[in-house]
Design a protein around this motif. Sequence first.
Motif, PDB file in Angstrom:
ATOM      1  N   GLU A  95     -21.956  46.906  36.256  1.00  0.00           N
ATOM      2  CA  GLU A  95     -22.243  48.255  36.778  1.00  0.00           C
ATOM      3  C   GLU A  95     -20.930  48.908  37.205  1.00  0.00           C
ATOM      4  O   GLU A  95     -20.133  48.284  37.916  1.00  0.00           O
ATOM      5  CB  GLU A  95     -23.192  48.144  37.971  1.00  0.00           C
ATOM      6  CG  GLU A  95     -23.947  49.429  38.252  1.00  0.00           C
ATOM      7  CD  GLU A  95     -25.003  49.722  37.199  1.00  0.00           C
ATOM      8  OE1 GLU A  95     -24.762  50.610  36.360  1.00  0.00           O
ATOM      9  OE2 GLU A  95     -26.068  49.056  37.200  1.00  0.00           O
ATOM     10  N   THR A  96     -20.716  50.117  36.754  1.00  0.00           N
ATOM     11  CA  THR A  96     -19.409  50.753  36.931  1.00  0.00           C
ATOM     12  C   THR A  96     -19.568  52.042  37.728  1.00  0.00           C
ATOM     13  O   THR A  96     -20.337  52.923  37.354  1.00  0.00           O
ATOM     14  CB  THR A  96     -18.779  51.013  35.543  1.00  0.00           C
ATOM     15  OG1 THR A  96     -18.520  49.760  34.922  1.00  0.00           O
ATOM     16  CG2 THR A  96     -17.492  51.808  35.648  1.00  0.00           C
ATOM     17  N   GLY A  97     -18.823  52.127  38.816  1.00  0.00           N
ATOM     18  CA  GLY A  97     -18.967  53.252  39.742  1.00  0.00           C
ATOM     19  C   GLY A  97     -18.037  54.395  39.432  1.00  0.00           C
ATOM     20  O   GLY A  97     -17.146  54.736  40.192  1.00  0.00           O
ATOM     21  N   GLY A  98     -18.245  55.002  38.272  1.00  0.00           N
ATOM     22  CA  GLY A  98     -17.430  56.158  37.902  1.00  0.00           C
ATOM     23  C   GLY A  98     -16.196  55.735  37.134  1.00  0.00           C
ATOM     24  O   GLY A  98     -15.715  54.599  37.265  1.00  0.00           O
ATOM     25  N   ALA A  99     -15.678  56.636  36.295  1.00  0.00           N
ATOM     26  CA  ALA A  99     -14.531  56.288  35.465  1.00  0.00           C
ATOM     27  C   ALA A  99     -13.718  57.541  35.109  1.00  0.00           C
ATOM     28  O   ALA A  99     -12.534  57.616  35.375  1.00  0.00           O
ATOM     29  CB  ALA A  99     -14.990  55.579  34.197  1.00  0.00           C
ATOM     30  N   PHE A 100     -14.358  58.513  34.459  1.00  0.00           N
ATOM     31  CA  PHE A 100     -13.739  59.792  34.084  1.00  0.00           C
ATOM     32  C   PHE A 100     -12.520  59.622  33.197  1.00  0.00           C
ATOM     33  O   PHE A 100     -11.627  60.467  33.194  1.00  0.00           O
ATOM     34  CB  PHE A 100     -13.356  60.599  35.342  1.00  0.00           C
ATOM     35  CG  PHE A 100     -14.493  60.823  36.292  1.00  0.00           C
ATOM     36  CD1 PHE A 100     -15.543  61.656  35.950  1.00  0.00           C
ATOM     37  CD2 PHE A 100     -14.515  60.191  37.530  1.00  0.00           C
ATOM     38  CE1 PHE A 100     -16.608  61.855  36.826  1.00  0.00           C
ATOM     39  CE2 PHE A 100     -15.574  60.385  38.407  1.00  0.00           C
ATOM     40  CZ  PHE A 100     -16.620  61.221  38.054  1.00  0.00           C
ATOM     41  N   GLY A 101     -12.441  58.529  32.453  1.00  0.00           N
ATOM     42  CA  GLY A 101     -11.253  58.258  31.641  1.00  0.00           C
ATOM     43  C   GLY A 101     -10.321  57.263  32.310  1.00  0.00           C
ATOM     44  O   GLY A 101      -9.559  56.577  31.651  1.00  0.00           O
ATOM     45  N   GLY A 102     -10.413  57.165  33.622  1.00  0.00           N
ATOM     46  CA  GLY A 102      -9.514  56.278  34.360  1.00  0.00           C
ATOM     47  C   GLY A 102      -9.795  54.811  34.127  1.00  0.00           C
ATOM     48  O   GLY A 102      -9.006  53.947  34.513  1.00  0.00           O
ATOM     49  N   LYS A 103     -10.930  54.513  33.473  1.00  0.00           N
ATOM     50  CA  LYS A 103     -11.213  53.121  33.126  1.00  0.00           C
ATOM     51  C   LYS A 103     -11.330  52.971  31.616  1.00  0.00           C
ATOM     52  O   LYS A 103     -12.055  52.128  31.109  1.00  0.00           O
ATOM     53  CB  LYS A 103     -12.467  52.633  33.860  1.00  0.00           C
ATOM     54  CG  LYS A 103     -12.251  52.559  35.376  1.00  0.00           C
ATOM     55  CD  LYS A 103     -13.527  52.290  36.144  1.00  0.00           C
ATOM     56  CE  LYS A 103     -13.260  52.373  37.649  1.00  0.00           C
ATOM     57  NZ  LYS A 103     -14.529  52.346  38.422  1.00  0.00           N
ATOM     58  N   GLU A 104     -10.590  53.843  30.893  1.00  0.00           N
ATOM     59  CA  GLU A 104     -10.505  53.673  29.444  1.00  0.00           C
ATOM     60  C   GLU A 104      -9.447  52.634  29.110  1.00  0.00           C
ATOM     61  O   GLU A 104      -9.741  51.607  28.521  1.00  0.00           O
ATOM     62  CB  GLU A 104     -10.156  55.002  28.751  1.00  0.00           C
ATOM     63  CG  GLU A 104      -9.951  54.802  27.242  1.00  0.00           C
ATOM     64  CD  GLU A 104      -9.778  56.090  26.453  1.00  0.00           C
ATOM     65  OE1 GLU A 104      -9.906  57.175  27.045  1.00  0.00           O
ATOM     66  OE2 GLU A 104      -9.529  56.011  25.243  1.00  0.00           O
ATOM     67  N   ASP A 105      -8.203  52.878  29.517  1.00  0.00           N
ATOM     68  CA  ASP A 105      -7.134  51.960  29.135  1.00  0.00           C
ATOM     69  C   ASP A 105      -6.713  51.010  30.257  1.00  0.00           C
ATOM     70  O   ASP A 105      -6.237  49.921  29.992  1.00  0.00           O
ATOM     71  CB  ASP A 105      -5.915  52.717  28.605  1.00  0.00           C
ATOM     72  CG  ASP A 105      -5.448  53.824  29.544  1.00  0.00           C
ATOM     73  OD1 ASP A 105      -6.305  54.500  30.138  1.00  0.00           O
ATOM     74  OD2 ASP A 105      -4.229  54.016  29.679  1.00  0.00           O
ATOM     75  N   TYR A 106      -6.908  51.415  31.527  1.00  0.00           N
ATOM     76  CA  TYR A 106      -6.368  50.575  32.594  1.00  0.00           C
ATOM     77  C   TYR A 106      -7.034  49.200  32.730  1.00  0.00           C
ATOM     78  O   TYR A 106      -6.361  48.215  33.069  1.00  0.00           O
ATOM     79  CB  TYR A 106      -6.338  51.302  33.951  1.00  0.00           C
ATOM     80  CG  TYR A 106      -5.325  50.649  34.833  1.00  0.00           C
ATOM     81  CD1 TYR A 106      -3.980  50.988  34.741  1.00  0.00           C
ATOM     82  CD2 TYR A 106      -5.673  49.591  35.665  1.00  0.00           C
ATOM     83  CE1 TYR A 106      -3.020  50.321  35.465  1.00  0.00           C
ATOM     84  CE2 TYR A 106      -4.715  48.912  36.402  1.00  0.00           C
ATOM     85  CZ  TYR A 106      -3.391  49.283  36.297  1.00  0.00           C
ATOM     86  OH  TYR A 106      -2.437  48.607  37.001  1.00  0.00           O
ATOM     87  N   PRO A 107      -8.340  49.074  32.463  1.00  0.00           N
ATOM     88  CA  PRO A 107      -8.939  47.727  32.557  1.00  0.00           C
ATOM     89  C   PRO A 107      -8.239  46.696  31.673  1.00  0.00           C
ATOM     90  O   PRO A 107      -8.274  45.497  31.961  1.00  0.00           O
ATOM     91  CB  PRO A 107     -10.391  47.962  32.133  1.00  0.00           C
ATOM     92  CG  PRO A 107     -10.657  49.363  32.593  1.00  0.00           C
ATOM     93  CD  PRO A 107      -9.366  50.109  32.284  1.00  0.00           C
ATOM     94  N   SER A 108      -7.568  47.151  30.619  1.00  0.00           N
ATOM     95  CA  SER A 108      -6.804  46.202  29.800  1.00  0.00           C
ATOM     96  C   SER A 108      -5.676  45.582  30.616  1.00  0.00           C
ATOM     97  O   SER A 108      -5.303  44.423  30.407  1.00  0.00           O
ATOM     98  CB  SER A 108      -6.228  46.901  28.560  1.00  0.00           C
ATOM     99  OG  SER A 108      -7.272  47.375  27.743  1.00  0.00           O
TER     100      SER A 108
END
Lengths: 284, 771
Positions: B237-250
């Motif tokens: 379950e992910t509490g929001g992202a807006f693009g900020g969790k596109e590349d950074y989780p890598s």
Amino acid sequence: MRSDVRDYTLTAPGSLDAVLSALAANPRLTPIAGGTELMVALGVGRLGRHELISLDGLKELRFIEERPETLILGAGATFTDIRRNAAIAREFPLLAQTASWTGSIANQNRGTLGGNIANASPAADNPPALLAYDASIELVSATGRRTLPYDEFHLGYKKTVLQPGELIYAIHLPRRFAQHRQYVRKVGTRNAQAIAKIALAATALIDEAMVREIRLAGASLIDRPVRLHATEALLLGKAITPELRTQAAAVLASEIKPIDDIRSTAKYRIAVACNLLDEFLLSL
Amino acid sequence: MAAKESIVGSPALRYEGEAKVLGYAKYIDDLHFPQMIHGATVRSKFPRGRITAIRYGEGIPWDEFTIVTWKDIPGENTIVHLLKDHPCLVQEIVNHPEEPIVLLAHPDKALLRKAVDAVTIEYEPLPAVFTIEESEAPDAPVIWNSEAGDSPNVFKTYLMEKGHVEDVWATADYIIEGEYSTGAQEQFYIENNGVIAEYSEQGVTVWGSMQCPYYLHHALQLAFGLPEQKCRVIQVETGGAFGGKEDYPSVIGCHAALLAMKSGRPVKMVYDRMEDMAATTKRHPSRTRHRTAVSKDGKLLGGEIEFAIDGGAYVTLSPVVLSRGTIHAAGPYNWPHLRIRAKAVATNCPPHGAFRGFGAPQSIFGLERHMDLIAKTVGITPEELRRRNFLQPGGTTATGQLIKDPIDLNGMLTRALEESGYHAKRAEFAKTNPTSPIKRGIGFATFMHGAGFTGSGERRLNSLVAIEVDDEGKPEILVSSTEFGQGTNTILCQVAAQTLHISYKDVRIAQPDTDRVPNSGPTVASRTAMIVGKLVEDASHNLLTCMRASGLLEETYTPEQFCHAALAYKQQHGELRATARYQAPDDIFWDDDKYHGDAYPAYAWAVYVAEVAVDTRTYMAEVKNFWALQEVGKVLNPVLAKGQVEGGVAQGIGYAIYEKCVWKDGVMANNQMTNYIMPTSADLPPIHVLFEEVPSIHGPFGAKGIGELPMDGPAPAILNAIEEATGVRFNHCPLLPEDIFDKLANPTLISADSSQLQPAVAGPVFSGTTP
């Protein structure tokens, strides 16, 4: 959480007398009431004082008492207490207003008037209203009590007259502002949950178009919550004219020393302070 | 047929809403694994330099800690995106503040914090640059150079041309120039970045808060030198992202996995807000320069646009952000001749990354501010200028794409201006402003946003979705498309339910787990509703075809009959599963070299109107009312769609007049919610959300993408309104009260600004007639 809570101690003696005795015995103790300032510092790893003593729940400090000549607010009164008090809403609306601007609702439920004053931030929301109402401050320690004009309480950036072992006991507000024109405006970074970039509070008694009494106070104008005595002196006893308003802005600009910081600039703060003063004077 | 009422288009309840509201949804920091320890990152405190020593200070029981440096990386020391220039951990050269150098793990979080503070990085400083201007200066130090780059300090360039723009200058009545810039913006998801990693003989597994499980899956393969079947990524379950969790989780995913490998225990890494704000990606700062040739009757004859973005220290996704910004820089207008030169430059800031809109809000801000300058210069209203230049069906976009859908921008503009009372308000404010300390204004922006990956991107993604029937006879959607608050789960289940003619509550969607779900592409680029939604529709049809071919399902059926048939099929065949793979439409062509062709399968179109008030005593601008009209193909879920737009507008208001990243030598100085000023509900106006629907053949039931669109329009609409209110041009966002004060209180600054041209003096190249 950027602090290790194991590096801190917290004692909660449970009564004002016991707290004062403990403070007298150990001057390193830092009082903590609602915690809305110190817990933030703890969270970001910047709470330098490690020995805390709790004022939370002390009934002796949490009161608002109406006397014929004064309204007395215990240092432990929360901002929610202040917002809900009918006498404050009626006679000291500026304070009801500034209490409503303080932090969030949760902050207002926890945060206390005494804590806001003792923290001594130049940007604090409530001191300008207290200064505009000519408040006195009552301090208490194991050895006794003293009362002084609140205007003399702040000495510099985060510096106050509080002595080791001394606590704020109460604020006394004289109940004689019913006829005064009153003004307060906060310019924050946003409309809620904001720290003041500047704020101005004012009370004035106008009689036959002349300024008979005036008190001006501000936040973030200098290194402490401040009364603007030079500007008051200029305006006292005069009728408000366009020329006087211009002079007042010039005197105000010369008696304040705001800073450039992460939230705003000194030149903006000076200009807006002058604009707010002018807005008040125009309303008289 | 069972479902008489339409499921698509109805306000179906959010799929995971109950779990979120009742608090039993588990986010990454709610998960605890046996033997799990915590990880933390030692980062650079300087922008650029060569590491000479790493010292582990006294007072810390270092033997209890797991310590990872670049030497512990079993595979390549890279976080792969488009290139491999971005190291997983610094080997020798630090290129930005907050760059990860050492990783630490320990069971005691508080001790871990002290250990991070006890590590000292000694270094020789190297010269650094922090802005586009510093990066492109002729004497700038070369901070990034690669064969892949076009020139030193430049990650990527594009040249996009239509017609012959050099021919238009001589005959133009006006040539109008302007420069516009935008700042960085923090995504400010509610939940910070966080993961848990586990490592064993079987391979590496990472659970985390993320948008794109297969991006991290790919990054792990390289960093660990493992085959894909030994890497597994599970989105929780992910509490929001807006693009900020596109590349950074890598990045954080690889870090936690390295600590897990070395410690032999599961490792949780969850950033706190200060670390997340300081160290992770933000929206790219930008600069847009316009030079536009216009006829005296307000027709765009041609233009040159220079678009530049600050990519930070590594390439990451900057070329793709630049691409979208470049294509959207021309807006919904007819340009007979146009040249766009775009570049992404390197600076020694932490890498900027994906954020809702992905380059388009930046270039659209420049264009829509510039359109108002053109109108003023030519002496017509902003409305009239746009009406004379709108794209029409049969026209071609700046990339040469033929507009086939029957869009009606003139009609949309009319409706938006009527709904907002635009004309009456303009007249009223002109009357009241001269005597009021509060100056009011109303302004608007018109724009479009392409849905899906740019150009041939969707072909390359080659997305696959599956639907599998479970043991209760209920279909389960298998996609890597993630839910992070925007409604993926709900709309995909609505599409499947409607197509399968069963109830919405009978459709399930799997938790994205790379061991189980096929790669339906990343959850980005306004692509999920249109591209993945269509594939879910196709897969649903394929499922029905399969069931009917077996003779178990009649042409018409009830939900109960569907369920029985599905279970019977499973009994006979072992499983019931259907898939659908993306097939590029036959009539979509894109030329990557010339940047020409069909940039997107479909566009959403919009007119946003902002009403503002500027207090001349405090120099504060406030948005008092807002109207957002958009044509989106088909509204799949009216409640979610309205929420998307309201949230996007709120984020756009923040971008326009509140949210400023204060940089000091590449360090974000205001990395706290107290000082990074995101608007609260007390700062937001009523937001009137209006939809139009012109169904697109490319999306399920006609739907196009709307995720990013609402981020594009607010900033230019608001600054256009502020110019209406104050008569002063502001060309940068965020526009703070201090900026307004600087100009309003200093008339000399206004007259010194070359963009303050009045119609009478404008038009340096001039064909002969006076306006």
